[in-house]
Design an enzyme around this catalytic site. Sequence first.
Site, PDB file in Angstrom:
ATOM      1  N   ARG A 154      -4.042  -8.067  -3.634  1.00  0.00           N
ATOM      2  CA  ARG A 154      -3.053  -7.974  -2.540  1.00  0.00           C
ATOM      3  C   ARG A 154      -2.641  -9.368  -2.051  1.00  0.00           C
ATOM      4  NH1 ARG A 154      -3.461  -3.483  -4.567  1.00  0.00           N
ATOM      5  NH2 ARG A 154      -3.729  -1.543  -3.406  1.00  0.00           N
ATOM      6  N   SER A 224      -2.471   2.450   2.356  1.00  0.00           N
ATOM      7  CA  SER A 224      -3.767   1.955   2.842  1.00  0.00           C
ATOM      8  C   SER A 224      -3.524   1.014   4.017  1.00  0.00           C
ATOM      9  CB  SER A 224      -4.497   1.171   1.751  1.00  0.00           C
ATOM     10  OG  SER A 224      -4.752   1.982   0.635  1.00  0.00           O
ATOM     11  N   GLU A 320      -4.246  -4.461   5.473  1.00  0.00           N
ATOM     12  CA  GLU A 320      -3.384  -4.745   4.316  1.00  0.00           C
ATOM     13  C   GLU A 320      -1.936  -4.800   4.767  1.00  0.00           C
ATOM     14  OE1 GLU A 320      -1.260  -2.195   1.444  1.00  0.00           O
ATOM     15  OE2 GLU A 320      -3.159  -2.333   0.349  1.00  0.00           O
TER      16      GLU A 320
HETATM   17  P1  FAD Z   1       8.369  -3.947   3.009  1.00  0.00           P
HETATM   18  O1  FAD Z   1       7.370  -3.235   3.827  1.00  0.00           O
HETATM   19  O2  FAD Z   1       9.789  -3.716   3.297  1.00  0.00           O
HETATM   20  O3  FAD Z   1       8.067  -5.510   3.058  1.00  0.00           O
HETATM   21  C1  FAD Z   1       6.759  -6.001   2.876  1.00  0.00           C
HETATM   22  C2  FAD Z   1       6.731  -7.508   3.126  1.00  0.00           C
HETATM   23  O4  FAD Z   1       7.496  -8.182   2.120  1.00  0.00           O
HETATM   24  C3  FAD Z   1       7.366  -7.915   4.456  1.00  0.00           C
HETATM   25  O5  FAD Z   1       6.645  -9.006   4.971  1.00  0.00           O
HETATM   26  C4  FAD Z   1       8.786  -8.327   4.076  1.00  0.00           C
HETATM   27  O6  FAD Z   1       9.320  -9.301   4.972  1.00  0.00           O
HETATM   28  C5  FAD Z   1       8.589  -8.920   2.689  1.00  0.00           C
HETATM   29  N1  FAD Z   1       9.766  -8.719   1.820  1.00  0.00           N
HETATM   30  C6  FAD Z   1      10.260  -7.532   1.392  1.00  0.00           C
HETATM   31  N2  FAD Z   1      11.292  -7.723   0.555  1.00  0.00           N
HETATM   32  C7  FAD Z   1      11.466  -9.062   0.461  1.00  0.00           C
HETATM   33  C8  FAD Z   1      12.367  -9.905  -0.266  1.00  0.00           C
HETATM   34  N3  FAD Z   1      13.295  -9.396  -1.069  1.00  0.00           N
HETATM   35  N4  FAD Z   1      12.251 -11.237  -0.141  1.00  0.00           N
HETATM   36  C9  FAD Z   1      11.287 -11.764   0.660  1.00  0.00           C
HETATM   37  N5  FAD Z   1      10.400 -11.021   1.367  1.00  0.00           N
HETATM   38  C10 FAD Z   1      10.498  -9.702   1.282  1.00  0.00           C
HETATM   39  N6  FAD Z   1       0.665  -0.609  -2.256  1.00  0.00           N
HETATM   40  C11 FAD Z   1      -0.080  -0.871  -3.364  1.00  0.00           C
HETATM   41  O7  FAD Z   1      -0.259  -2.028  -3.741  1.00  0.00           O
HETATM   42  N7  FAD Z   1      -0.658   0.144  -4.075  1.00  0.00           N
HETATM   43  C12 FAD Z   1      -0.505   1.441  -3.739  1.00  0.00           C
HETATM   44  O8  FAD Z   1      -1.035   2.314  -4.415  1.00  0.00           O
HETATM   45  C13 FAD Z   1       0.290   1.739  -2.592  1.00  0.00           C
HETATM   46  N8  FAD Z   1       0.450   3.018  -2.196  1.00  0.00           N
HETATM   47  C14 FAD Z   1       1.185   3.293  -1.085  1.00  0.00           C
HETATM   48  C15 FAD Z   1       1.350   4.634  -0.701  1.00  0.00           C
HETATM   49  C16 FAD Z   1       2.103   4.954   0.412  1.00  0.00           C
HETATM   50  C17 FAD Z   1       2.277   6.398   0.792  1.00  0.00           C
HETATM   51  C18 FAD Z   1       2.727   3.926   1.171  1.00  0.00           C
HETATM   52  C19 FAD Z   1       3.583   4.256   2.351  1.00  0.00           C
HETATM   53  C20 FAD Z   1       2.562   2.594   0.807  1.00  0.00           C
HETATM   54  C21 FAD Z   1       1.788   2.260  -0.321  1.00  0.00           C
HETATM   55  N9  FAD Z   1       1.582   0.936  -0.723  1.00  0.00           N
HETATM   56  C22 FAD Z   1       0.854   0.662  -1.853  1.00  0.00           C
HETATM   57  C23 FAD Z   1       2.150  -0.164   0.066  1.00  0.00           C
HETATM   58  C24 FAD Z   1       3.644  -0.458  -0.281  1.00  0.00           C
HETATM   59  O9  FAD Z   1       4.198   0.596  -0.990  1.00  0.00           O
HETATM   60  C25 FAD Z   1       3.774  -1.725  -1.097  1.00  0.00           C
HETATM   61  O10 FAD Z   1       3.237  -2.821  -0.411  1.00  0.00           O
HETATM   62  C26 FAD Z   1       5.247  -2.038  -1.420  1.00  0.00           C
HETATM   63  O11 FAD Z   1       5.306  -3.046  -2.383  1.00  0.00           O
HETATM   64  C27 FAD Z   1       6.028  -2.435  -0.174  1.00  0.00           C
HETATM   65  O12 FAD Z   1       7.411  -2.400  -0.507  1.00  0.00           O
HETATM   66  P2  FAD Z   1       8.552  -2.421   0.598  1.00  0.00           P
HETATM   67  O13 FAD Z   1       9.804  -2.739  -0.125  1.00  0.00           O
HETATM   68  O14 FAD Z   1       8.551  -1.200   1.396  1.00  0.00           O
HETATM   69  O15 FAD Z   1       8.076  -3.666   1.457  1.00  0.00           O
HETATM   70  N1  EPU Z   2     -13.097   7.767  -0.383  1.00  0.00           N
HETATM   71  C1  EPU Z   2     -13.819   8.603   0.443  1.00  0.00           C
HETATM   72  N2  EPU Z   2     -13.200   9.107   1.551  1.00  0.00           N
HETATM   73  C2  EPU Z   2     -11.914   8.815   1.859  1.00  0.00           C
HETATM   74  C3  EPU Z   2     -11.178   7.956   1.017  1.00  0.00           C
HETATM   75  C4  EPU Z   2     -11.801   7.441  -0.106  1.00  0.00           C
HETATM   76  O1  EPU Z   2     -14.994   8.868   0.200  1.00  0.00           O
HETATM   77  O2  EPU Z   2     -11.435   9.312   2.874  1.00  0.00           O
HETATM   78  C5  EPU Z   2     -13.741   7.258  -1.605  1.00  0.00           C
HETATM   79  C6  EPU Z   2     -13.166   7.944  -2.858  1.00  0.00           C
HETATM   80  O3  EPU Z   2     -13.847   9.142  -3.143  1.00  0.00           O
HETATM   81  C7  EPU Z   2     -13.377   6.892  -3.914  1.00  0.00           C
HETATM   82  C8  EPU Z   2     -13.194   5.579  -3.144  1.00  0.00           C
HETATM   83  O4  EPU Z   2     -13.419   5.887  -1.767  1.00  0.00           O
HETATM   84  O5  EPU Z   2     -14.690   6.939  -4.401  1.00  0.00           O
HETATM   85  C9  EPU Z   2     -11.835   4.941  -3.355  1.00  0.00           C
HETATM   86  O6  EPU Z   2     -10.810   5.845  -2.967  1.00  0.00           O
HETATM   87  P1  EPU Z   2      -9.385   5.902  -3.717  1.00  0.00           P
HETATM   88  O7  EPU Z   2      -9.579   6.042  -5.182  1.00  0.00           O
HETATM   89  O8  EPU Z   2      -8.561   6.938  -3.046  1.00  0.00           O
HETATM   90  O9  EPU Z   2      -8.753   4.474  -3.528  1.00  0.00           O
HETATM   91  P2  EPU Z   2      -8.761   3.443  -2.310  1.00  0.00           P
HETATM   92  O10 EPU Z   2      -9.758   2.372  -2.589  1.00  0.00           O
HETATM   93  O11 EPU Z   2      -8.855   4.140  -1.018  1.00  0.00           O
HETATM   94  C10 EPU Z   2      -7.051   1.835  -3.431  1.00  0.00           C
HETATM   95  C11 EPU Z   2      -5.791   1.142  -3.022  1.00  0.00           C
HETATM   96  C12 EPU Z   2      -4.628   2.120  -3.092  1.00  0.00           C
HETATM   97  C13 EPU Z   2      -4.492   2.606  -4.519  1.00  0.00           C
HETATM   98  C14 EPU Z   2      -5.796   3.295  -4.928  1.00  0.00           C
HETATM   99  C15 EPU Z   2      -5.801   3.717  -6.381  1.00  0.00           C
HETATM  100  C16 EPU Z   2      -6.396  -0.618  -1.482  1.00  0.00           C
HETATM  101  C17 EPU Z   2      -6.418  -1.093  -0.087  1.00  0.00           C
HETATM  102  N3  EPU Z   2      -5.921   0.601  -1.691  1.00  0.00           N
HETATM  103  O12 EPU Z   2      -7.287   2.843  -2.452  1.00  0.00           O
HETATM  104  O13 EPU Z   2      -3.443   1.429  -2.717  1.00  0.00           O
HETATM  105  O14 EPU Z   2      -3.420   3.518  -4.650  1.00  0.00           O
HETATM  106  O15 EPU Z   2      -6.893   2.377  -4.747  1.00  0.00           O
HETATM  107  O16 EPU Z   2      -5.936   2.604  -7.192  1.00  0.00           O
HETATM  108  O17 EPU Z   2      -6.775  -1.366  -2.380  1.00  0.00           O
HETATM  109  C18 EPU Z   2      -2.131   0.832  -0.831  1.00  0.00           C
HETATM  110  O18 EPU Z   2      -2.375  -0.347  -1.135  1.00  0.00           O
HETATM  111  O19 EPU Z   2      -1.388   1.149   0.129  1.00  0.00           O
HETATM  112  C19 EPU Z   2      -2.724   1.892  -1.635  1.00  0.00           C
HETATM  113  C20 EPU Z   2      -2.533   3.187  -1.382  1.00  0.00           C
END
Ligand code: FAD
Ligand code: EPU
Length: 336
Positions: A154, A224, A320
């Site tokens: 991240r 997250s 995060e």
């Molecule tokens: P924004 O929230 O719009 O911006 C994020 C930051 O980047 C801000 O500081 C903004 O100023 C800057 N920024 C955005 N665009 C630009 C640009 N063009 N130039 C310069 N700066 C810019 N993240 C993961 O890594 N893994 C996951 O599995 C994951 N799962 C998610 C699930 C859900 C349901 C949600 C809601 C979020 C999840 N995220 C996850 C977090 C998020 O999706 C990512 O961080 C994504 O890349 C953010 O994109 P955004 O365009 O919405 O960014």
């Molecule tokens: N777990 C629990 N209880 C909960 C949630 C999780 O016991 O309520 C346990 C799960 O059973 C598992 C472990 O925790 O053993 C990890 O959970 P999970 O696989 O759901 O992933 P995570 O660590 O919670 C991370 C990323 C996610 C990404 C997933 C899959 C971060 C901060 N988050 O979540 O990214 O999608 O792994 O790779 O690293 C995001 O960044 O917004 C995001 C959703």
Amino acid sequence: MKQKIPNTFGLTVFAQNVVTVTSPEQLQQVWQDNYQNLPIMIIGEGSNTLFTCDFDGIIIVNRIKGITISETEQAWHLKVGAGETWHDLVSTTIKQNIPGLENLALIPGCVGSAPIQNIGAYGVEFQKVADYVELLELATGKIITVTDGQYGYRESIFKKEYLQGYAVINVGIKLPKQWQPVLTYGELRNFDPKIVTAKMIFDKVCEIRCSKLPDPKVLGNGGSFFKNPVIDKIVADKLLEIYPNMPIYPQANHQTKLAAGWLIDQCGLKSYQIGGAAVHQQQALVLVNKDQATAQDVVELARHIKKCVLQKFSVNLSPEIRFIGNSGEIDADNYL
Ligand code: FAD
Ligand code: EPU
């Protein structure tokens, strides 16, 4: 009149103005016309940002589009506009039989944001497919191509040296034709690497994600809320003696990554609610806007979670999500 800022938390927050741009020239123009008088912030979909209050300035919504795909004998090369939707890009490549992005399916947000926090899921991070990132230097209009994003968990150079005064306008992605499936995470381990296809992984990742992560259109959230804490292996081993079922992810340099969701869950906080903000029932690392939450509800809930986890495990959680104040980003750790 003030305008509502798009954000997946579904918080009602306003800016002086919200301007959507579709080209680098337009982006530069908006910046030049305003930067001397007002704070400016660029966003994609607001899926990783917590607006803690109204923004006393201009929000630029990046919708610079375009996907071009070229190929060599070894790889496909994608040049993608920063305002494209990340998941649409993943779907497009899978439909065109171009594997490599399948583990990163269904991550909300724009392509331009992917390198900024080095998005990651199901064993793959953006850095694995990164070729280059094109930045617009707003003060000069110069385009800078960054090939070493200094990626970490991240983390990237775009959160450091290029934090202020630069906009991501295009992202270069390289997908080798010699595709190797990544089946290291969770349920993906059940696939047979000899027969699995990118489409099978794509479908599975979508299925798992839909089962635990709330759709922001239905229940506001920012994914997250905290990072998974990375701690000394010695400390993690001590915790493992007390909690042998604690999930751990061994890292380099005698470090261990813990699952923040598990730690929060063990504190009995699933469904815990403050005001309109709650801990998600299916995934404790996700805070949701259950009932017209205010930013302060979310902040109070996050503070409570951080305190409980620290008390029970002596582990510090760090957000995060990017916290935004009235004139720009604020230090989220300090704020909690
Ligand atoms: P924004 O929230 O719009 O911006 C994020 C930051 O980047 C801000 O500081 C903004 O100023 C800057 N920024 C955005 N665009 C630009 C640009 N063009 N130039 C310069 N700066 C810019 N993240 C993961 O890594 N893994 C996951 O599995 C994951 N799962 C998610 C699930 C859900 C349901 C949600 C809601 C979020 C999840 N995220 C996850 C977090 C998020 O999706 C990512 O961080 C994504 O890349 C953010 O994109 P955004 O365009 O919405 O960014
Ligand atoms: N777990 C629990 N209880 C909960 C949630 C999780 O016991 O309520 C346990 C799960 O059973 C598992 C472990 O925790 O053993 C990890 O959970 P999970 O696989 O759901 O992933 P995570 O660590 O919670 C991370 C990323 C996610 C990404 C997933 C899959 C971060 C901060 N988050 O979540 O990214 O999608 O792994 O790779 O690293 C995001 O960044 O917004 C995001 C959703």
